[in-house]
Design a protein around this motif. Structure first.
Motif, PDB file in Angstrom:
ATOM      1  N   UNK A 165      24.112  29.597 -10.836  1.00 42.41           N
ATOM      2  CA  UNK A 165      25.077  28.863 -10.387  1.00 42.41           C
ATOM      3  C   UNK A 165      25.256  27.157 -10.164  1.00 42.41           C
ATOM      4  N   UNK A 166      24.082  26.922  -9.032  1.00 37.71           N
ATOM      5  CA  UNK A 166      24.050  25.525  -8.681  1.00 37.71           C
ATOM      6  C   UNK A 166      23.501  24.805 -10.368  1.00 37.71           C
ATOM      7  N   UNK A 167      22.780  25.388 -10.958  1.00 39.31           N
ATOM      8  CA  UNK A 167      21.792  24.942 -12.407  1.00 39.31           C
ATOM      9  C   UNK A 167      23.740  24.254 -13.607  1.00 39.31           C
ATOM     10  N   UNK A 168      24.386  25.781 -13.411  1.00 38.24           N
ATOM     11  CA  UNK A 168      25.471  26.086 -14.429  1.00 38.24           C
ATOM     12  C   UNK A 168      26.588  24.621 -13.948  1.00 38.24           C
ATOM     13  N   UNK A 175      28.218  17.551 -15.548  1.00 35.92           N
ATOM     14  CA  UNK A 175      27.806  16.469 -16.112  1.00 35.92           C
ATOM     15  C   UNK A 175      26.613  15.953 -15.945  1.00 35.92           C
ATOM     16  N   UNK A 176      25.911  16.636 -15.179  1.00 36.62           N
ATOM     17  CA  UNK A 176      24.199  15.913 -14.539  1.00 36.62           C
ATOM     18  C   UNK A 176      23.560  16.700 -16.104  1.00 36.62           C
ATOM     19  N   UNK A 354      20.190  26.212 -21.269  1.00 36.29           N
ATOM     20  CA  UNK A 354      20.675  25.868 -20.108  1.00 36.29           C
ATOM     21  C   UNK A 354      20.096  27.964 -19.923  1.00 36.29           C
ATOM     22  N   UNK A 355      19.959  28.844 -21.215  1.00 37.76           N
ATOM     23  CA  UNK A 355      19.518  29.922 -21.056  1.00 37.76           C
ATOM     24  C   UNK A 355      18.885  30.065 -21.636  1.00 37.76           C
ATOM     25  N   UNK A 356      17.645  29.365 -21.692  1.00 42.09           N
ATOM     26  CA  UNK A 356      16.305  28.901 -21.330  1.00 42.09           C
ATOM     27  C   UNK A 356      15.828  28.988 -19.887  1.00 42.09           C
ATOM     28  N   UNK A 357      16.093  27.849 -19.903  1.00 39.23           N
ATOM     29  CA  UNK A 357      16.406  27.947 -17.887  1.00 39.23           C
ATOM     30  C   UNK A 357      16.175  29.116 -17.147  1.00 39.23           C
ATOM     31  N   UNK A 358      17.680  29.876 -16.966  1.00 42.17           N
ATOM     32  CA  UNK A 358      18.268  30.734 -16.729  1.00 42.17           C
ATOM     33  C   UNK A 358      17.872  31.983 -17.008  1.00 42.17           C
TER      34      UNK A 358
END
Length: 416
Positions: A165-168, A175-176, A354-358
């Motif tokens: 959630x924090x990454x999303x 927008x970071x 994002x998907x690759x990270x989570x």
């Protein structure tokens, strides 16, 4: 290694005292502090606690949880919806009695009045079978080792969920996300454009929720046709939503015939389910292939978006819907709700990153949830056998019970 003498039957009054909790001052109830425990759930927080003891056995008197047996949260305020059981721990081990009572249906003590209720007098006369204190402790240690592992897995999953959630939020709300130099986009002077939803990163667009996902429906087989029910296919309904992202177990299951005779398809693992009627706006991920009833929608990613992104973005969209309700009743979601709901459309390459990270976080979540299910099955299989004496735990001084015992066969002796 030895077995002590046979178990003896005692009334709870023979080794315990009982009292009702009391209601807290409503003006002091808040969203932080010590948990207010009703006997079956936490109903708020309070600046003071009632007991310093880490955990107490609490039996719910009524109002939604009649007969439920729980261990109170540490340092909690216990309300008068509860009966607090205080033990002579020279006779009975607290955790043994907790598991013993958990294995019984205390609802049979309901006084039968207009309002469901159990009284102290009812509970005092309730009889339980107990072995020696030493054997009680060994039994309790065995069961508690399983519950401790379940609790640890739950805590791990909460941490994993918070990380995702924090990454999303950092990437798609604040927008970071990393720019071409790997630096935070907004903080590093990234370009923004004005749109009807406010400032968004340059190159992003505004669209509708249905640009991100397809909205698909469910259905229920005829309940009067027994051949459609109690099969191997999980059947998701709003009741199956939990406090975790993934759902792997459902209250009801259907057969292949049931699936072929209802309006639901078999939705794949990672399908996003959202409750649309009744309890509205709860979001869950399918932890395995399952069907779904008509009170929910299935959201299936399209146009380069992914299920993980859809899951998190849907949570954001639900928050928008609630905010826009402005006090009105948020009592239903329809397909047109999503067709009319505007949202930001990020670059799909960023979605893939994002998907690759989570993905690894989600794989671990699912692994832990499946492990929890197996541990619960072991515990629930052992519990009645241990509490009836069908399986005996030998008392061996200086030995402790292994953390993860295997399920013993009927009429067996558990050998640590």
């Amino acid at each position: 290694m030895s077995f002590d003498q046979e178990w003896t039957e005692k009334k709870l009054a023979d080794f315990s005292s009982m009292k009702y909790g009391k209601m807290p001052d409503k003006s002091k109830v808040s969203e932080s502090g010590y948990p207010i425990f009703t006997g079956y759930k936490v109903s708020g927080y309070y600046p003071d606690f009632m007991y310093e003891e880490p955990q107490l056995i609490v039996v719910a008197r009524g109002v939604g949880g009649t007969g439920d047996v729980k261990l109170s949260p540490p340092y909690s305020y216990i309300t008068n919806l509860s009966i607090i059981v205080e033990l002579d721990e020279k006779i009975v081990d607290k955790y043994f009695l907790y598991y013993s009572l958990s294995n019984k249906n205390l609802r049979v003590l309901d006084s039968g009045s207009a309002q469901s209720q159990i009284t102290i007098n009812d509970l005092k006369n309730y009889k339980v079978n107990i072995p020696t204190l030493e054997e009680q402790k060994e039994i309790a240690l065995l069961l508690k080792s399983l519950d401790d592992k379940i609790e640890l897995n739950n805590a791990i999953n909460k941490n994993l969920e918070e990380m995702a959630q924090a990454l999303f939020k950092r990437w798609f709300v604040d927008f970071e996300f990393p720019n071409e130099h790997g630096e935070p986009y907004k903080s590093s002077g990234g370009e923004f454009e004005e749109c009807e939803l406010g400032l968004i990163p340059k190159g992003w667009k505004v669209g509708r929720a249905t640009d991100i996902f397809d909205v698909q429906s469910g259905g229920t087989p005829k309940t009067s046709t027994s051949e459609y029910w109690n099969g191997e296919i999980p059947f998701f309904t709003p009741k199956d939503c939990s406090n975790f992202f993934y759902v792997i177990n459902t209250e009801k299951t259907i057969t292949e015939d049931g699936l072929n005779n209802c309006n639901s398809k078999l939705y794949k693992t990672d399908t996003v389910f959202i409750t649309a009627r009744g309890t509205v706006g709860k979001v869950a991920l399918a932890g395995r292939d399952m069907a779904m009833n008509q009170s929910c929608y299935a959201l299936v990613a399209k146009n380069g978006y992914t299920q993980k992104y859809v899951f998190h973005q849907t949570q954001q969209l639900i928050n928008v819907l609630r905010k826009n309700a402005s006090g009105a009743v948020f009592d239903a979601i329809t397909v047109s709700t999503f067709q009319n709901l505007k949202t930001i459309l990020p670059d799909t390459e960023l979605i893939r990153k994002f998907d690759g990270l989570v993905n690894e976080l989600y794989s671990l979540m699912l692994e832990k949830i499946n492990e929890i299910q197996n541990l619960q099955h072991i515990r629930d299989t052992l519990l009645p056998k241990l509490m009836s004496g069908e399986i005996r735990v030998p008392v061996e001084k200086g030995n402790s019970v292994p953390d993860l015992p295997m399920v013993a066969e009927s009429s067996a002796i558990y050998q640590p």
